[in-house]
Scaffold this motif. Structure first.
Motif, PDB file in Angstrom:
ATOM      1  N   LYS A  57      47.386  35.331  47.556  1.00 34.05           N
ATOM      2  CA  LYS A  57      47.623  36.654  48.138  1.00 34.05           C
ATOM      3  C   LYS A  57      47.718  37.761  47.094  1.00 34.05           C
ATOM      4  O   LYS A  57      48.208  38.854  47.374  1.00 34.05           O
ATOM      5  CB  LYS A  57      48.867  36.645  49.037  1.00 34.05           C
ATOM      6  CG  LYS A  57      48.733  35.686  50.212  1.00 34.05           C
ATOM      7  CD  LYS A  57      49.955  35.702  51.103  1.00 34.05           C
ATOM      8  CE  LYS A  57      49.795  34.704  52.254  1.00 34.05           C
ATOM      9  NZ  LYS A  57      50.988  34.649  53.128  1.00 34.05           N
ATOM     10  N   THR A  58      47.258  37.494  45.879  1.00 31.48           N
ATOM     11  CA  THR A  58      47.173  38.568  44.881  1.00 31.48           C
ATOM     12  C   THR A  58      45.712  38.918  44.635  1.00 31.48           C
ATOM     13  O   THR A  58      44.821  38.088  44.768  1.00 31.48           O
ATOM     14  CB  THR A  58      47.840  38.177  43.550  1.00 31.48           C
ATOM     15  OG1 THR A  58      47.183  37.031  42.982  1.00 31.48           O
ATOM     16  CG2 THR A  58      49.309  37.871  43.750  1.00 31.48           C
ATOM     17  N   LYS A  59      45.485  40.185  44.278  1.00 32.36           N
ATOM     18  CA  LYS A  59      44.140  40.693  44.039  1.00 32.36           C
ATOM     19  C   LYS A  59      44.156  41.559  42.792  1.00 32.36           C
ATOM     20  O   LYS A  59      45.222  41.891  42.263  1.00 32.36           O
ATOM     21  CB  LYS A  59      43.668  41.501  45.250  1.00 32.36           C
ATOM     22  CG  LYS A  59      43.663  40.713  46.550  1.00 32.36           C
ATOM     23  CD  LYS A  59      43.254  41.569  47.733  1.00 32.36           C
ATOM     24  CE  LYS A  59      43.260  40.749  49.022  1.00 32.36           C
ATOM     25  NZ  LYS A  59      42.818  41.562  50.195  1.00 32.36           N
ATOM     26  N   LEU A  60      42.969  41.978  42.350  1.00 26.67           N
ATOM     27  CA  LEU A  60      42.850  42.783  41.134  1.00 26.67           C
ATOM     28  C   LEU A  60      41.995  44.013  41.412  1.00 26.67           C
ATOM     29  O   LEU A  60      40.894  43.907  41.955  1.00 26.67           O
ATOM     30  CB  LEU A  60      42.216  41.949  40.014  1.00 26.67           C
ATOM     31  CG  LEU A  60      41.909  42.666  38.696  1.00 26.67           C
ATOM     32  CD1 LEU A  60      43.177  43.222  38.050  1.00 26.67           C
ATOM     33  CD2 LEU A  60      41.178  41.727  37.730  1.00 26.67           C
ATOM     34  N   LEU A  61      42.507  45.175  41.019  1.00 28.58           N
ATOM     35  CA  LEU A  61      41.775  46.433  41.133  1.00 28.58           C
ATOM     36  C   LEU A  61      41.791  47.130  39.778  1.00 28.58           C
ATOM     37  O   LEU A  61      42.862  47.355  39.199  1.00 28.58           O
ATOM     38  CB  LEU A  61      42.418  47.342  42.185  1.00 28.58           C
ATOM     39  CG  LEU A  61      41.930  48.797  42.231  1.00 28.58           C
ATOM     40  CD1 LEU A  61      40.455  48.864  42.599  1.00 28.58           C
ATOM     41  CD2 LEU A  61      42.769  49.623  43.208  1.00 28.58           C
ATOM     42  N   VAL A  84      47.020  46.621  40.036  1.00 26.36           N
ATOM     43  CA  VAL A  84      46.204  47.800  39.734  1.00 26.36           C
ATOM     44  C   VAL A  84      46.219  48.057  38.233  1.00 26.36           C
ATOM     45  O   VAL A  84      47.286  48.198  37.628  1.00 26.36           O
ATOM     46  CB  VAL A  84      46.718  49.033  40.494  1.00 26.36           C
ATOM     47  CG1 VAL A  84      45.861  50.255  40.149  1.00 26.36           C
ATOM     48  CG2 VAL A  84      46.709  48.776  41.995  1.00 26.36           C
ATOM     49  N   SER A  99      38.035  44.306  42.286  1.00 26.20           N
ATOM     50  CA  SER A  99      37.351  45.543  42.647  1.00 26.20           C
ATOM     51  C   SER A  99      37.314  46.490  41.462  1.00 26.20           C
ATOM     52  O   SER A  99      38.252  46.545  40.660  1.00 26.20           O
ATOM     53  CB  SER A  99      38.067  46.229  43.816  1.00 26.20           C
ATOM     54  OG  SER A  99      38.145  45.364  44.933  1.00 26.20           O
ATOM     55  N   SER A 116      40.156  38.942  45.464  1.00 29.23           N
ATOM     56  CA  SER A 116      39.145  39.968  45.223  1.00 29.23           C
ATOM     57  C   SER A 116      39.372  40.632  43.874  1.00 29.23           C
ATOM     58  O   SER A 116      40.497  40.729  43.378  1.00 29.23           O
ATOM     59  CB  SER A 116      39.162  41.031  46.327  1.00 29.23           C
ATOM     60  OG  SER A 116      40.323  41.835  46.250  1.00 29.23           O
ATOM     61  N   ASP A 163      50.637  47.845  46.316  1.00 29.45           N
ATOM     62  CA  ASP A 163      49.983  47.971  45.022  1.00 29.45           C
ATOM     63  C   ASP A 163      51.011  47.817  43.904  1.00 29.45           C
ATOM     64  O   ASP A 163      52.128  48.351  43.995  1.00 29.45           O
ATOM     65  CB  ASP A 163      49.303  49.334  44.894  1.00 29.45           C
ATOM     66  CG  ASP A 163      48.058  49.443  45.752  1.00 29.45           C
ATOM     67  OD1 ASP A 163      47.589  48.399  46.255  1.00 29.45           O
ATOM     68  OD2 ASP A 163      47.551  50.567  45.926  1.00 29.45           O
ATOM     69  N   THR A 173      48.144  43.925  45.374  1.00 31.49           N
ATOM     70  CA  THR A 173      47.031  44.234  44.493  1.00 31.49           C
ATOM     71  C   THR A 173      47.549  44.659  43.131  1.00 31.49           C
ATOM     72  O   THR A 173      48.361  45.582  43.026  1.00 31.49           O
ATOM     73  CB  THR A 173      46.168  45.357  45.090  1.00 31.49           C
ATOM     74  OG1 THR A 173      45.662  44.921  46.357  1.00 31.49           O
ATOM     75  CG2 THR A 173      45.014  45.700  44.182  1.00 31.49           C
ATOM     76  N   ALA A 193      50.202  44.397  51.440  1.00 33.28           N
ATOM     77  CA  ALA A 193      49.189  45.282  50.876  1.00 33.28           C
ATOM     78  C   ALA A 193      49.720  46.126  49.730  1.00 33.28           C
ATOM     79  O   ALA A 193      49.055  47.049  49.285  1.00 33.28           O
ATOM     80  CB  ALA A 193      48.632  46.179  51.972  1.00 33.28           C
TER      81      ALA A 193
END
Length: 417
Positions: free
Chosen positions: A73-77, A57, A123, A121, A21, A55, A19
């Motif tokens: 397993k990577t995401k974008l915020l 950021v 966000s 994701s 960042d 994530t 998790a």
């Protein structure tokens, strides 16, 4: 007991690592909005992937970048005030295997790319801006130059990137983000299942320069898609159902059905249609659009009937719609870039089990149901509609169309052949 506590601790550590960042400005990405940051941002994505996920950021500021490729397993915020701004140089988007206009081919990468990234994701509340103005001007100049020669230009002749391309991903979430000024399609979902697009604001302009082919959301060979609480206004179809085209499209493994799509509580601004079937679609099933507002001069439901593609549109419901629009229904032949490719096939379209109910709108016209001569329509129902329209009648060439409690300009709907 001791072993159990150790196991729980290690699990917690693993979850925290997953998790983590990765704020891009802490990894060498500068805040100069004129400097191209593609390599620096991509290195942050790669680092997160190598560390087990996390994530990415984007903090407040404007960050210029070319194509970015997210890994498992990577995401974008994108935080408040954050803008990922696309380069307007097509060389910053690699030419790679892709999917465009219902066919597998090599094309330029999108600004944001995720391939086989389950759980991906994006966000908000920040912005992804395609910076498409240069691409749009080049497109129109090219089209105008060919028109003077009596020739047609396809959409692919002027190289331009999509904003988002999600390919082969499951359990995807795109929430609370602003999507702006795409060079080409805004959001392209392909071979992806269980996708939620919620609370997003999707726009590209009609003026002073039209943003051509900037479809809001293209759903291409996907299942279990929910679009909720979004505002969409683009210079093409707001929400478009795709899946393949051509006389043998239904036989090719890269093409397929779009099914179980829910669109609810959305507002559709200026666009070419609120909900469109086609022009590259072989099978759409179980599509529901409900509790939406329209504020435009385009059709609520549009079905593009290709004479070169076998099409089946079934179990489609449009209900509880208010506002102002162009037509209630538009079913017409779609002849743009017709190509049987030398085939002797005689494709036709089938439309069945369609319901348009509880609609109260101010419309330009009620609409047309006039596809190709071979097309078949059955089980089409209009029920509980209250419409004011400048052109108040329905042009319809099909037999199995039921009309129940449909009032136009204070009188029962008139149907003309």
């Amino acid at each position: 007991m001791k072993k159990l506590i150790i196991l729980v601790l290690f699990t917690a550590i693993g979850i925290n690592a997953m998790a983590q960042d990765y704020t891009i400005t802490k990894f060498g990405v500068g805040t100069d909005s004129t400097k191209l940051n593609t390599k620096a941002i991509q290195s942050v994505i790669d680092k997160a992937y190598q560390k087990g996920g996390g994530t990415i950021v984007i903090p407040k500021g404007v960050y210029l970048t070319g194509a970015l490729f997210f890994k498992p397993k990577t995401k974008l915020l994108l935080q408040e005030g954050a803008v990922l701004k696309g380069s307007d140089n097509i060389q910053d988007y690699p030419f790679i295997p892709s999917r465009m206009e219902g066919r597998g081919l090599k094309y330029f990468a999108a600004l944001i790319n995720a391939t086989k990234v389950d759980g991906f994701s994006i966000s908000g509340p920040g912005t992804i801006d395609g910076n498409g103005h240069k691409f749009w001007k080049t497109f129109w100049a090219h089209r105008d130059s060919l028109k003077k020669l009596g020739k047609q230009s396809t959409n692919l002749e002027v190289s331009r990137p999509r904003l988002l391309f999600i390919w082969g991903c499951n359990n995807v979430s795109i929430k609370g983000v602003k999507l702006r000024n795409a060079g080409f399609w805004t959001t392209h979902l392909y071979q992806s299942n269980n996708v939620l697009i919620e609370d997003c604001d999707i726009r590209s302009p009609f003026r002073p320069v039209k943003a051509p082919s900037t479809d809001g959301i293209d759903i291409d060979f996907c299942k279990e898609i929910t679009i909720r609480n979004c505002y969409i206004s683009v210079n093409d179809d707001a929400i478009c159902i795709k899946g393949g085209k051509g006389p043998d499209a239904q036989k090719l493994p890269e093409n397929g059905i779009v099914e179980n799509v829910l669109i609810e509580n959305c507002t559709i601004g200026e666009s070419h249609a609120a909900l469109t079937m086609g022009s590259e679609c072989i099978h759409a099933r179980n599509i529901t659009m409900r509790n939406c507002k329209v504020d435009n001069d385009c059709p609520i439901l549009r079905m593009k009937m290709r004479g070169d593609t076998e099409q089946l549109y079934e179990n489609i419901t449009v209900e509880n719609i208010t506002g102002k629009c162009g037509a209630i229904i538009d079913i017409n032949p779609w002849r743009q870039f017709f190509d049987l490719g030398g085939s002797n096939a005689k494709p036709f379209g089938t439309i069945r089990n369609i319901k348009m109910t509880n609609i109260k709108v101010e419309a330009t016209k009620f609409g047309e149901m006039d596809g190709n001569p071979e097309d078949k329509v059955s089980g089409f129902l209009f029920k509980d509609l209250e419409v004011t329209a400048k052109t108040p009648f329905l042009k319809n060439r099909y037999q199995d169309v039921k009309i129940e409690n449909v009032v136009v300009n204070g009188a029962p709907l008139v149907v003309k052949p």
